[in-house]
Motif scaffolding. Structure first.
Motif, PDB file in Angstrom:
ATOM      1  N   VAL A  50      39.225   4.866 131.306  1.00  0.00           N
ATOM      2  CA  VAL A  50      38.675   5.370 130.046  1.00  0.00           C
ATOM      3  C   VAL A  50      37.238   5.827 130.244  1.00  0.00           C
ATOM      4  CG1 VAL A  50      38.091   4.779 127.671  1.00  0.00           C
ATOM      5  CG2 VAL A  50      40.214   3.940 128.667  1.00  0.00           C
ATOM      6  N   LEU A  51      36.475   5.078 131.039  1.00  0.00           N
ATOM      7  CA  LEU A  51      35.086   5.458 131.328  1.00  0.00           C
ATOM      8  C   LEU A  51      35.037   6.817 132.009  1.00  0.00           C
ATOM      9  CD1 LEU A  51      32.052   4.804 131.551  1.00  0.00           C
ATOM     10  CD2 LEU A  51      32.571   3.603 133.686  1.00  0.00           C
ATOM     11  N   LEU A  52      35.922   7.033 132.964  1.00  0.00           N
ATOM     12  CA  LEU A  52      35.968   8.327 133.641  1.00  0.00           C
ATOM     13  C   LEU A  52      36.307   9.445 132.660  1.00  0.00           C
ATOM     14  CD1 LEU A  52      35.903   9.984 136.266  1.00  0.00           C
ATOM     15  CD2 LEU A  52      38.314   9.387 136.597  1.00  0.00           C
ATOM     16  N   GLY A  53      37.280   9.185 131.785  1.00  0.00           N
ATOM     17  CA  GLY A  53      37.652  10.192 130.800  1.00  0.00           C
ATOM     18  C   GLY A  53      36.520  10.525 129.848  1.00  0.00           C
ATOM     19  N   LEU A  54      35.804   9.504 129.386  1.00  0.00           N
ATOM     20  CA  LEU A  54      34.679   9.753 128.480  1.00  0.00           C
ATOM     21  C   LEU A  54      33.546  10.484 129.186  1.00  0.00           C
ATOM     22  CD1 LEU A  54      34.318   6.518 126.318  1.00  0.00           C
ATOM     23  CD2 LEU A  54      35.109   8.762 125.599  1.00  0.00           C
ATOM     24  N   GLY A 307      27.927   1.484 126.970  1.00  0.00           N
ATOM     25  CA  GLY A 307      26.714   2.294 127.055  1.00  0.00           C
ATOM     26  C   GLY A 307      26.995   3.774 126.878  1.00  0.00           C
ATOM     27  N   VAL A 308      28.099   4.239 127.469  1.00  0.00           N
ATOM     28  CA  VAL A 308      28.457   5.654 127.348  1.00  0.00           C
ATOM     29  C   VAL A 308      28.859   5.985 125.916  1.00  0.00           C
ATOM     30  CG1 VAL A 308      30.186   7.373 128.022  1.00  0.00           C
ATOM     31  CG2 VAL A 308      29.072   5.981 129.767  1.00  0.00           C
ATOM     32  N   ILE A 309      29.600   5.091 125.266  1.00  0.00           N
ATOM     33  CA  ILE A 309      29.982   5.317 123.868  1.00  0.00           C
ATOM     34  C   ILE A 309      28.741   5.458 122.997  1.00  0.00           C
ATOM     35  CG2 ILE A 309      31.036   4.242 121.846  1.00  0.00           C
ATOM     36  CD1 ILE A 309      33.142   3.052 123.696  1.00  0.00           C
ATOM     37  N   GLN A 310      27.799   4.557 123.171  1.00  0.00           N
ATOM     38  CA  GLN A 310      26.565   4.628 122.393  1.00  0.00           C
ATOM     39  C   GLN A 310      25.798   5.906 122.695  1.00  0.00           C
ATOM     40  OE1 GLN A 310      23.931   1.323 122.946  1.00  0.00           O
ATOM     41  NE2 GLN A 310      22.513   1.980 121.366  1.00  0.00           N
ATOM     42  N   ASN A 311      25.763   6.300 123.957  1.00  0.00           N
ATOM     43  CA  ASN A 311      25.038   7.509 124.335  1.00  0.00           C
ATOM     44  C   ASN A 311      25.705   8.756 123.760  1.00  0.00           C
ATOM     45  OD1 ASN A 311      24.506   9.848 126.571  1.00  0.00           O
ATOM     46  ND2 ASN A 311      22.766   8.449 126.429  1.00  0.00           N
ATOM     47  N   LEU A 312      27.017   8.800 123.772  1.00  0.00           N
ATOM     48  CA  LEU A 312      27.719   9.960 123.212  1.00  0.00           C
ATOM     49  C   LEU A 312      27.484  10.068 121.717  1.00  0.00           C
ATOM     50  CD1 LEU A 312      31.144   9.839 125.115  1.00  0.00           C
ATOM     51  CD2 LEU A 312      29.275  11.465 125.435  1.00  0.00           C
ATOM     52  N   VAL A 323      27.610   3.592 113.303  1.00  0.00           N
ATOM     53  CA  VAL A 323      28.829   4.228 113.801  1.00  0.00           C
ATOM     54  C   VAL A 323      29.176   3.671 115.174  1.00  0.00           C
ATOM     55  CG1 VAL A 323      29.869   6.418 114.471  1.00  0.00           C
ATOM     56  CG2 VAL A 323      28.378   6.302 112.467  1.00  0.00           C
ATOM     57  N   GLN A 324      28.157   3.450 116.005  1.00  0.00           N
ATOM     58  CA  GLN A 324      28.403   2.900 117.336  1.00  0.00           C
ATOM     59  C   GLN A 324      29.048   1.521 117.237  1.00  0.00           C
ATOM     60  OE1 GLN A 324      26.545   0.288 119.145  1.00  0.00           O
ATOM     61  NE2 GLN A 324      27.788   0.599 120.968  1.00  0.00           N
ATOM     62  N   GLN A 325      28.587   0.697 116.290  1.00  0.00           N
ATOM     63  CA  GLN A 325      29.160  -0.624 116.122  1.00  0.00           C
ATOM     64  C   GLN A 325      30.614  -0.539 115.664  1.00  0.00           C
ATOM     65  OE1 GLN A 325      27.581  -3.377 116.972  1.00  0.00           O
ATOM     66  NE2 GLN A 325      25.687  -2.289 117.488  1.00  0.00           N
TER      67      GLN A 325
END
Length: 349
Positions: A50-54, A307-312, A323-325
């Protein structure tokens, strides 16, 4: 003309040849083995996939995502959570939980800034000694006295934060880092990457070796898998539990000290909810809350994924931190449901 209804016979014996039915036992076994391998892959490497996909999505959707500065910001901000989550991984694999790491994190930062007045060694030794002692005490209460980890570490969460407030005059005093060598530990580093990142990589590598290649690591898995069976096999259950909570306390204190070096002060309002982020990263990385299953590499992938989710979300620009939460919470629910389904599938095979 050949009769289509004729029975095929074996040329050597003249007896009817065995008919290939809809499925043979070997075919069923092969399909079950493939399903088990797929379930194992998703269980242990799902976060990495999933990390690679994001990462691919972020690179395509946002011009600023794949820049060196942005990627460095992600790994630097994630390094402190990664150190805390590393200790949490050992605790959860052993079948426990540690809710005190957020308070230990902020206490470690305050003590490090306070100790920096006596130099680099004091700035590191003071938080490690105090946080390690608290982790040891919690481990003794859980392992030796058989108290519930949730209750013990919840008390630790409250008590340690109270200790931090006492040290900082109810939070009114913010100690500044006075030793330049200690401050550089959190702000400088080779190749444009700060030392906390390199320390995190080294600790993660050591954690992999400790968990996978040592008797202690095998004891952690055994205790988490079935404590009674582990005890019957001669596994030192009490000692193993004490050591995992000691390790968790040490790493939480170290992460707080490194964060204080980065900020040049012992900020007293940090660490709230950090224990939940650490648990989320560990679970997202494939470690089961029931214990006995998990790994360090999955946890590191889980930390980077958060971290990537928050950054995106930050890349979008018009979304709030709430929204991140919400996204992180929803993603955690999906992961737990997927783990449940995978575990049931593996039991069936």
């Amino acid at each position: 003309m050949t009769d289509p209804t004729a029975i095929t016979t074996d040329g050597a014996t003249g007896r009817p040849a065995p008919s290939a039915g809809p499925s043979s036992p070997s075919a069923d076994a092969g399909a079950a083995a493939r399903r088990e391998r797929l379930g194992h892959l998703l269980q242990h490497h799902g976060a990495s996939l999933v990390l690679l996909g994001l990462a691919v999505f972020g690179t395509v959707a946002f011009d600023a995502f794949a820049t060196g500065a942005n990627l460095r910001a992600i790994v630097v901000s994630s390094s402190f959570l990664a150190i805390v989550a590393l200790g949490m991984t050992f605790v959860i694999i052993s079948g426990g939980i540690d809710l005190s790491v957020g308070s230990l994190f902020v206490l470690g930062g305050v003590l490090a800034a306070y100790g920096s007045r006596a130099g680099l060694l004091a700035a590191l030794a003071l938080p490690l000694a105090v946080c390690g002692a608290i982790g040891l005490l919690q481990g003794v209460l859980i392992g030796r006295l058989g108290m519930a980890p949730f209750i013990v570490t919840l008390a630790g969460l409250l008590g340690v934060r109270g200790l931090m407030l006492a040290v900082s005059d109810e939070g009114a005093t913010t100690y500044l880092v006075e030793d330049r060598a200690f401050a550089s530990l959190g702000q400088d580093g080779p190749f444009g990457v700060t030392w906390p990142v390199w320390i995190t990589v080294a600790l993660a590598a050591a954690g992999v070796v400790l968990l996978q290649r040592t008797g202690f690591g095998q004891n952690v898995y055994a205790v988490g898998g079935n404590e009674e069976a582990a005890s019957l096999m001669g596994v030192p259950v009490v000692r193993t539990k004490i050591l995992v909570y000691l390790l968790s306390g040490l790493l939480a204190g170290l992460a707080g000290a490194l964060n204080a070096a980065r900020l040049s002060s012992g900020v007293t309002i940090l660490g709230i909810g950090l224990e939940l982020d650490a648990i989320a990263a560990v679970v997202i990385g494939g470690t089961l809350l029931t214990g006995g299953v998990g790994g360090v590499t999955g946890t590191m992938a889980g930390v980077l994924l958060l971290g990537v989710i928050q950054n995106l979300i930050n890349q979008v620009g018009n979304l709030t931190s709430a929204v991140q939460q919400v996204v992180s919470g929803a993603f955690l629910v999906l992961v737990v449901v997927a783990q449940r389904v995978l575990s049931r599938t593996q039991r069936l095979t």
